[in-house]
Scaffold this motif. Structure first.
Motif, PDB file in Angstrom:
ATOM      1  N   TRP A  41       0.818  -1.210   0.000  1.00 29.00           N
ATOM      2  CA  TRP A  41       0.000   0.000   0.000  1.00 29.00           C
ATOM      3  C   TRP A  41       0.853   1.260   0.000  1.00 29.00           C
ATOM      4  N   ARG A  42       2.063   1.192   0.526  1.00 30.78           N
ATOM      5  CA  ARG A  42       2.925   2.375   0.508  1.00 30.78           C
ATOM      6  C   ARG A  42       3.392   2.701  -0.903  1.00 30.78           C
ATOM      7  N   ARG A  43       3.584   1.696  -1.740  1.00 32.74           N
ATOM      8  CA  ARG A  43       4.053   1.925  -3.093  1.00 32.74           C
ATOM      9  C   ARG A  43       2.920   2.280  -4.042  1.00 32.74           C
ATOM     10  N   CYS A  44       1.708   1.951  -3.716  1.00 29.35           N
ATOM     11  CA  CYS A  44       0.567   2.179  -4.595  1.00 29.35           C
ATOM     12  C   CYS A  44      -0.035   3.553  -4.313  1.00 29.35           C
ATOM     13  N   HIS A  45       0.027   4.456  -5.279  1.00 27.58           N
ATOM     14  CA  HIS A  45      -0.575   5.770  -5.119  1.00 27.58           C
ATOM     15  C   HIS A  45      -1.431   6.085  -6.341  1.00 27.58           C
ATOM     16  N   PRO A  46      -2.472   6.876  -6.181  1.00 25.28           N
ATOM     17  CA  PRO A  46      -3.413   7.117  -7.281  1.00 25.28           C
ATOM     18  C   PRO A  46      -2.898   8.069  -8.346  1.00 25.28           C
ATOM     19  N   GLY A  47      -1.792   8.716  -8.117  1.00 24.50           N
ATOM     20  CA  GLY A  47      -1.254   9.622  -9.120  1.00 24.50           C
ATOM     21  C   GLY A  47      -1.517  11.075  -8.775  1.00 24.50           C
ATOM     22  N   ARG A  48      -1.314  11.921  -9.762  1.00 27.65           N
ATOM     23  CA  ARG A  48      -1.443  13.350  -9.519  1.00 27.65           C
ATOM     24  C   ARG A  48      -2.877  13.836  -9.649  1.00 27.65           C
ATOM     25  N   CYS A  49      -3.702  13.183 -10.427  1.00 25.42           N
ATOM     26  CA  CYS A  49      -5.061  13.654 -10.724  1.00 25.42           C
ATOM     27  C   CYS A  49      -6.089  12.774 -10.027  1.00 25.42           C
ATOM     28  N   VAL A  50      -6.198  12.931  -8.740  1.00 29.94           N
ATOM     29  CA  VAL A  50      -7.087  12.091  -7.947  1.00 29.94           C
ATOM     30  C   VAL A  50      -8.551  12.380  -8.271  1.00 29.94           C
ATOM     31  N   LEU A  51      -8.865  13.611  -8.624  1.00 30.79           N
ATOM     32  CA  LEU A  51     -10.246  13.975  -8.942  1.00 30.79           C
ATOM     33  C   LEU A  51     -10.777  13.166 -10.125  1.00 30.79           C
ATOM     34  N   PHE A  52      -9.979  13.030 -11.171  1.00 26.48           N
ATOM     35  CA  PHE A  52     -10.421  12.258 -12.334  1.00 26.48           C
ATOM     36  C   PHE A  52     -10.546  10.773 -12.000  1.00 26.48           C
ATOM     37  N   LEU A  53      -9.681  10.273 -11.146  1.00 29.43           N
ATOM     38  CA  LEU A  53      -9.773   8.875 -10.722  1.00 29.43           C
ATOM     39  C   LEU A  53     -11.051   8.627  -9.936  1.00 29.43           C
ATOM     40  N   VAL A  54     -11.368   9.532  -9.015  1.00 31.45           N
ATOM     41  CA  VAL A  54     -12.579   9.386  -8.210  1.00 31.45           C
ATOM     42  C   VAL A  54     -13.826   9.487  -9.090  1.00 31.45           C
ATOM     43  N   LEU A  55     -13.835  10.429 -10.036  1.00 32.32           N
ATOM     44  CA  LEU A  55     -14.978  10.552 -10.944  1.00 32.32           C
ATOM     45  C   LEU A  55     -15.145   9.303 -11.806  1.00 32.32           C
ATOM     46  N   ALA A  56     -14.049   8.753 -12.296  1.00 28.27           N
ATOM     47  CA  ALA A  56     -14.126   7.545 -13.110  1.00 28.27           C
ATOM     48  C   ALA A  56     -14.657   6.365 -12.299  1.00 28.27           C
ATOM     49  N   LEU A  57     -14.160   6.204 -11.087  1.00 24.30           N
ATOM     50  CA  LEU A  57     -14.636   5.104 -10.237  1.00 24.30           C
ATOM     51  C   LEU A  57     -16.102   5.284  -9.852  1.00 24.30           C
ATOM     52  N   LEU A  58     -16.491   6.513  -9.546  1.00 20.59           N
ATOM     53  CA  LEU A  58     -17.881   6.789  -9.178  1.00 20.59           C
ATOM     54  C   LEU A  58     -18.821   6.503 -10.355  1.00 20.59           C
ATOM     55  N   LEU A  59     -18.439   6.943 -11.542  1.00 20.53           N
ATOM     56  CA  LEU A  59     -19.276   6.678 -12.716  1.00 20.53           C
ATOM     57  C   LEU A  59     -19.323   5.191 -13.044  1.00 20.53           C
ATOM     58  N   ASP A  60     -18.232   4.470 -12.812  1.00 21.11           N
ATOM     59  CA  ASP A  60     -18.244   3.024 -13.014  1.00 21.11           C
ATOM     60  C   ASP A  60     -19.244   2.340 -12.089  1.00 21.11           C
ATOM     61  N   VAL A  61     -19.236   2.744 -10.825  1.00 16.24           N
ATOM     62  CA  VAL A  61     -20.145   2.128  -9.850  1.00 16.24           C
ATOM     63  C   VAL A  61     -21.599   2.459 -10.176  1.00 16.24           C
ATOM     64  N   VAL A  62     -21.874   3.726 -10.469  1.00 20.66           N
ATOM     65  CA  VAL A  62     -23.253   4.132 -10.776  1.00 20.66           C
ATOM     66  C   VAL A  62     -23.740   3.464 -12.061  1.00 20.66           C
ATOM     67  N   GLY A  63     -22.887   3.425 -13.068  1.00 15.88           N
ATOM     68  CA  GLY A  63     -23.267   2.786 -14.325  1.00 15.88           C
ATOM     69  C   GLY A  63     -23.510   1.298 -14.164  1.00 15.88           C
ATOM     70  N   LEU A  64     -22.680   0.634 -13.388  1.00 17.36           N
ATOM     71  CA  LEU A  64     -22.869  -0.789 -13.163  1.00 17.36           C
ATOM     72  C   LEU A  64     -24.138  -1.070 -12.369  1.00 17.36           C
ATOM     73  N   VAL A  65     -24.434  -0.232 -11.388  1.00 17.23           N
ATOM     74  CA  VAL A  65     -25.668  -0.406 -10.613  1.00 17.23           C
ATOM     75  C   VAL A  65     -26.887  -0.222 -11.514  1.00 17.23           C
ATOM     76  N   PHE A  66     -26.879   0.810 -12.350  1.00 17.14           N
ATOM     77  CA  PHE A  66     -28.003   1.025 -13.268  1.00 17.14           C
ATOM     78  C   PHE A  66     -28.146  -0.133 -14.244  1.00 17.14           C
ATOM     79  N   LEU A  67     -27.029  -0.590 -14.775  1.00 16.48           N
ATOM     80  CA  LEU A  67     -27.068  -1.681 -15.737  1.00 16.48           C
ATOM     81  C   LEU A  67     -27.599  -2.965 -15.108  1.00 16.48           C
ATOM     82  N   LEU A  68     -27.113  -3.302 -13.939  1.00 24.40           N
ATOM     83  CA  LEU A  68     -27.590  -4.514 -13.275  1.00 24.40           C
ATOM     84  C   LEU A  68     -29.030  -4.381 -12.808  1.00 24.40           C
ATOM     85  N   LEU A  69     -29.433  -3.190 -12.410  1.00 22.13           N
ATOM     86  CA  LEU A  69     -30.824  -2.973 -12.026  1.00 22.13           C
ATOM     87  C   LEU A  69     -31.746  -3.176 -13.225  1.00 22.13           C
TER      88      LEU A  69
END
Length: 79
Positions: free
Chosen positions: A7-35
Motif C-alpha cells: 500500500w505504501r508503493r501504490c498511489h493514485p497519481g497526480r489527478c485524484v479527482l479524475f480517478l474518483v470521478l471515473a470510479l464513481l461513474l463506473d459504480v453508478v453505471g454498473l448499478v443502473f445496468l444490473l438494475l
C-alpha cells in the motif's frame, strides 16, 4: 507486513479527482445496468441504456486520468 509495503508503493497519481470521478461513474453505471437487467421493471430499458451510457462516459475520465499521469523524462523531450 507485506500488505503494508504494497500500500505504501501504490498511489493514485497526480489527478485524484479524475480517478474518483471515473470510479464513481463506473459504480453508478454498473448499478443502473444490473438494475435494468435483473429487476423486473416495465421500464428496464431506461436503466440498461443509461447504465451503458454512464459506463461509456466513465472511459473519458479514465483516459484523462491515465494521460495526465504519464511521466516523460526531460531527456526524451529534447528540451
Amino acid at each position: 507486513m507485506l500488505l503494508g509495503s504494497l500500500w505504501r508503493r501504490c498511489h493514485p497519481g497526480r489527478c485524484v479527482l479524475f480517478l474518483v470521478l471515473a470510479l464513481l461513474l463506473d459504480v453508478v453505471g454498473l448499478v443502473f445496468l444490473l438494475l435494468g437487467i435483473l429487476a423486473s421493471l416495465s421500464y428496464w430499458d431506461f436503466f440498461v441504456y443509461t447504465g451503458a451510457l454512464i459506463l461509456a462516459f466513465s472511459l473519458l475520465f479514465w483516459v484523462i486520468w491515465y494521460s495526465l499521469n504519464i511521466e516523460v523524462s526531460p531527456e526524451k523531450l529534447d528540451l
